[in-house]
Design a protein around this motif. Sequence first.
Motif, PDB file in Angstrom:
ATOM      1  N   LEU A  92       5.615 -58.325  -5.728  1.00  0.00           N
ATOM      2  CA  LEU A  92       5.888 -57.948  -7.111  1.00  0.00           C
ATOM      3  C   LEU A  92       5.827 -59.167  -8.023  1.00  0.00           C
ATOM      4  CD1 LEU A  92       6.829 -55.841  -9.223  1.00  0.00           C
ATOM      5  CD2 LEU A  92       9.185 -56.440  -8.591  1.00  0.00           C
ATOM      6  N   ALA A  93       6.444 -60.264  -7.601  1.00  0.00           N
ATOM      7  CA  ALA A  93       6.433 -61.490  -8.413  1.00  0.00           C
ATOM      8  C   ALA A  93       5.005 -61.986  -8.625  1.00  0.00           C
ATOM      9  CB  ALA A  93       7.277 -62.570  -7.741  1.00  0.00           C
ATOM     10  N   VAL A 113      14.757 -63.315 -20.604  1.00  0.00           N
ATOM     11  CA  VAL A 113      15.849 -62.702 -19.841  1.00  0.00           C
ATOM     12  C   VAL A 113      15.212 -62.081 -18.596  1.00  0.00           C
ATOM     13  CG1 VAL A 113      17.800 -61.127 -19.873  1.00  0.00           C
ATOM     14  CG2 VAL A 113      17.027 -62.202 -22.010  1.00  0.00           C
ATOM     15  N   ALA A 114      15.430 -62.694 -17.444  1.00  0.00           N
ATOM     16  CA  ALA A 114      14.746 -62.297 -16.219  1.00  0.00           C
ATOM     17  C   ALA A 114      15.703 -61.615 -15.255  1.00  0.00           C
ATOM     18  CB  ALA A 114      14.127 -63.521 -15.540  1.00  0.00           C
ATOM     19  N   ASP A 115      15.370 -60.392 -14.870  1.00  0.00           N
ATOM     20  CA  ASP A 115      16.144 -59.717 -13.836  1.00  0.00           C
ATOM     21  C   ASP A 115      16.045 -60.505 -12.534  1.00  0.00           C
ATOM     22  OD1 ASP A 115      17.330 -56.780 -13.073  1.00  0.00           O
ATOM     23  OD2 ASP A 115      16.160 -57.594 -11.422  1.00  0.00           O
ATOM     24  N   GLN A 116      17.114 -60.454 -11.720  1.00  0.00           N
ATOM     25  CA  GLN A 116      17.116 -61.207 -10.470  1.00  0.00           C
ATOM     26  C   GLN A 116      16.011 -60.782  -9.513  1.00  0.00           C
ATOM     27  OE1 GLN A 116      21.177 -61.001  -8.943  1.00  0.00           O
ATOM     28  NE2 GLN A 116      21.379 -63.206  -9.209  1.00  0.00           N
ATOM     29  N   GLN A 117      15.546 -59.540  -9.638  1.00  0.00           N
ATOM     30  CA  GLN A 117      14.474 -59.077  -8.764  1.00  0.00           C
ATOM     31  C   GLN A 117      13.102 -59.144  -9.438  1.00  0.00           C
ATOM     32  OE1 GLN A 117      15.240 -55.507  -6.550  1.00  0.00           O
ATOM     33  NE2 GLN A 117      17.052 -56.373  -5.596  1.00  0.00           N
ATOM     34  N   ALA A 118      13.042 -59.663 -10.647  1.00  0.00           N
ATOM     35  CA  ALA A 118      11.763 -59.948 -11.313  1.00  0.00           C
ATOM     36  C   ALA A 118      11.588 -61.457 -11.306  1.00  0.00           C
ATOM     37  CB  ALA A 118      11.746 -59.391 -12.723  1.00  0.00           C
ATOM     38  N   SER A 135      19.492 -61.843 -15.549  1.00  0.00           N
ATOM     39  CA  SER A 135      20.136 -60.533 -15.655  1.00  0.00           C
ATOM     40  C   SER A 135      20.484 -60.089 -14.240  1.00  0.00           C
ATOM     41  CB  SER A 135      19.190 -59.527 -16.329  1.00  0.00           C
ATOM     42  OG  SER A 135      19.750 -58.232 -16.325  1.00  0.00           O
ATOM     43  N   ALA A 136      21.753 -60.211 -13.878  1.00  0.00           N
ATOM     44  CA  ALA A 136      22.201 -59.903 -12.516  1.00  0.00           C
ATOM     45  C   ALA A 136      22.718 -58.475 -12.479  1.00  0.00           C
ATOM     46  CB  ALA A 136      23.281 -60.879 -12.077  1.00  0.00           C
ATOM     47  N   THR A 137      21.822 -57.555 -12.184  1.00  0.00           N
ATOM     48  CA  THR A 137      22.192 -56.140 -12.198  1.00  0.00           C
ATOM     49  C   THR A 137      22.849 -55.694 -10.902  1.00  0.00           C
ATOM     50  OG1 THR A 137      19.897 -55.653 -11.623  1.00  0.00           O
ATOM     51  CG2 THR A 137      20.517 -55.448 -13.931  1.00  0.00           C
ATOM     52  N   THR A 138      23.064 -56.607  -9.983  1.00  0.00           N
ATOM     53  CA  THR A 138      23.935 -56.380  -8.835  1.00  0.00           C
ATOM     54  C   THR A 138      24.722 -57.655  -8.601  1.00  0.00           C
ATOM     55  OG1 THR A 138      24.079 -55.944  -6.457  1.00  0.00           O
ATOM     56  CG2 THR A 138      22.055 -56.980  -7.273  1.00  0.00           C
ATOM     57  N   SER A 139      25.967 -57.503  -8.217  1.00  0.00           N
ATOM     58  CA  SER A 139      26.807 -58.685  -7.996  1.00  0.00           C
ATOM     59  C   SER A 139      26.747 -59.171  -6.559  1.00  0.00           C
ATOM     60  CB  SER A 139      28.260 -58.358  -8.369  1.00  0.00           C
ATOM     61  OG  SER A 139      28.716 -57.216  -7.651  1.00  0.00           O
ATOM     62  N   PRO A 176      15.662 -69.335  -8.358  1.00  0.00           N
ATOM     63  CA  PRO A 176      15.246 -68.510  -9.498  1.00  0.00           C
ATOM     64  C   PRO A 176      16.104 -67.275  -9.716  1.00  0.00           C
ATOM     65  CG  PRO A 176      13.740 -68.228  -7.663  1.00  0.00           C
ATOM     66  CD  PRO A 176      14.656 -69.363  -7.294  1.00  0.00           C
ATOM     67  N   ARG A 177      17.032 -67.012  -8.810  1.00  0.00           N
ATOM     68  CA  ARG A 177      17.961 -65.893  -9.012  1.00  0.00           C
ATOM     69  C   ARG A 177      19.170 -66.290  -9.845  1.00  0.00           C
ATOM     70  NH1 ARG A 177      18.366 -64.719  -2.703  1.00  0.00           N
ATOM     71  NH2 ARG A 177      18.272 -67.004  -2.832  1.00  0.00           N
ATOM     72  N   PHE A 178      19.288 -67.592 -10.162  1.00  0.00           N
ATOM     73  CA  PHE A 178      20.436 -68.082 -10.924  1.00  0.00           C
ATOM     74  C   PHE A 178      19.954 -69.083 -11.966  1.00  0.00           C
ATOM     75  CE2 PHE A 178      22.116 -66.805  -6.820  1.00  0.00           C
ATOM     76  CZ  PHE A 178      23.220 -66.052  -7.178  1.00  0.00           C
ATOM     77  N   SER A 179      19.888 -68.642 -13.206  1.00  0.00           N
ATOM     78  CA  SER A 179      19.454 -69.522 -14.276  1.00  0.00           C
ATOM     79  C   SER A 179      20.405 -70.712 -14.403  1.00  0.00           C
ATOM     80  CB  SER A 179      19.421 -68.763 -15.598  1.00  0.00           C
ATOM     81  OG  SER A 179      19.352 -69.655 -16.693  1.00  0.00           O
ATOM     82  N   PRO A 180      19.868 -71.907 -14.682  1.00  0.00           N
ATOM     83  CA  PRO A 180      20.742 -73.051 -14.950  1.00  0.00           C
ATOM     84  C   PRO A 180      21.388 -72.984 -16.324  1.00  0.00           C
ATOM     85  CG  PRO A 180      18.449 -73.683 -15.227  1.00  0.00           C
ATOM     86  CD  PRO A 180      18.434 -72.278 -14.703  1.00  0.00           C
TER      87      PRO A 180
END
Length: 407
Positions: A92-93, A113-118, A135-139, A176-180
């Motif tokens: 997908l990426a 604004v990037a979803d964690q799975q995008a 955008s962390a749509t799951t914790s 890339p799942r955690f923006s600085p």
Amino acid sequence: MSRFLFVVPPLVGHINPAVGVAAALVSRGHRVAWAGEPALVRRLAGPDAIVHPCPPPGADRGPEGEPAVARPAEIRGPEALRFLWERFLVPLAEAMAPGVRQAVDAFRPDVVVADQQALAGALVAEDLRLPWATSATTSAEFTDALAAMPRVAAWNDALLRGLRARIGDPAGSGDPRFSPHLVLAFSTPELAGPTVRGGDRVRWVGPSLTARPSAPFPWERLDPGRSLVLVTLGTANTDAGARFLDRAALALRARADRVQAVVVDPEGTLGAGAGAGSGSGPADRDVIAVPVVPQLELLARAGAVVCHAGHNTVCEALWHGVPLVVAPIRDDQPVIAGQVADAGAGVRIRFARAGADTIGAAVDTVLRDPGPRAAARRVARAFRDAGGAPAAARHLERLADGRKDET
């Protein structure tokens, strides 16, 4: 006025929270565009949404317009994680990256604004030196679930390094799942527990809820004299759910003197009379089986929810103070189910082994025991205090303005 580009995967549960934040930004005078699957984004965000096409790999679609990724129902644990990354997230990426670059070039956003799975959103923004927020749509990612599996964690890290080398900045080093800069978490510690990953960049904003396209529903069949129990396995688990839905329907039909069930049944297995006679027809008032539901409206009336522990379903139920029976299937769902149980807001059962007796007993507990309902209401108060979409919009404004974001 600032410009915000939302990069989202073709997944309903990941787009819906972003829709609320985008609407809040527009209401505050900002411009918003999307990079994603146009038909799905416009169905959820509105027909006038500006969408730069980022097509997912393959053309098949599931019942909600999501990609129909064939995944054997029996895959669990590390094997399911490997399948998710190798067969979905990485392809997908790679498929989205050119479209994200084109969207940035055309829209000129101040913030991505990037979803964690995008992952393409984060890696392209990093490469182009653009401020970006997660955008962390799951914790689930905040728990570092792979810490106990070092070999799996090393494999995952290597996969991300390879992906960054192909579509991002090979010299980059962050996850890339955690923006600085900013991580928007659509939950609160009252449910998610303490943060292990993400550090002081995480802003707990609670669920982002907004009006959705209406779904037809036979409201006249609801009985206000019985407790409404909603049964749903989300939009991405139809391959695994037929047996569980059948057993849940049997369990709730056995309690029809006090319980009425609404079962989300995309494949129509109950309408076909699947299993041991749990079929639901158009005149059935004990088990109402429909392919899609207006979930938020039903949750406002529900006494309990039986679900797969999908993050959005869990948070939407708890927003309404509704306790849960959670039966996690795969991916982040075991982590979210653990959060529900640890918070005291529901009962966890085993998806693969749960029969009608187990499901029924768990439903009896969350309906009769005051503890789960009290815990669900505590989480609901925390969610509402967190601020939701407007709070997320304020954090994004500060990032766009270059201001230090304070909790």
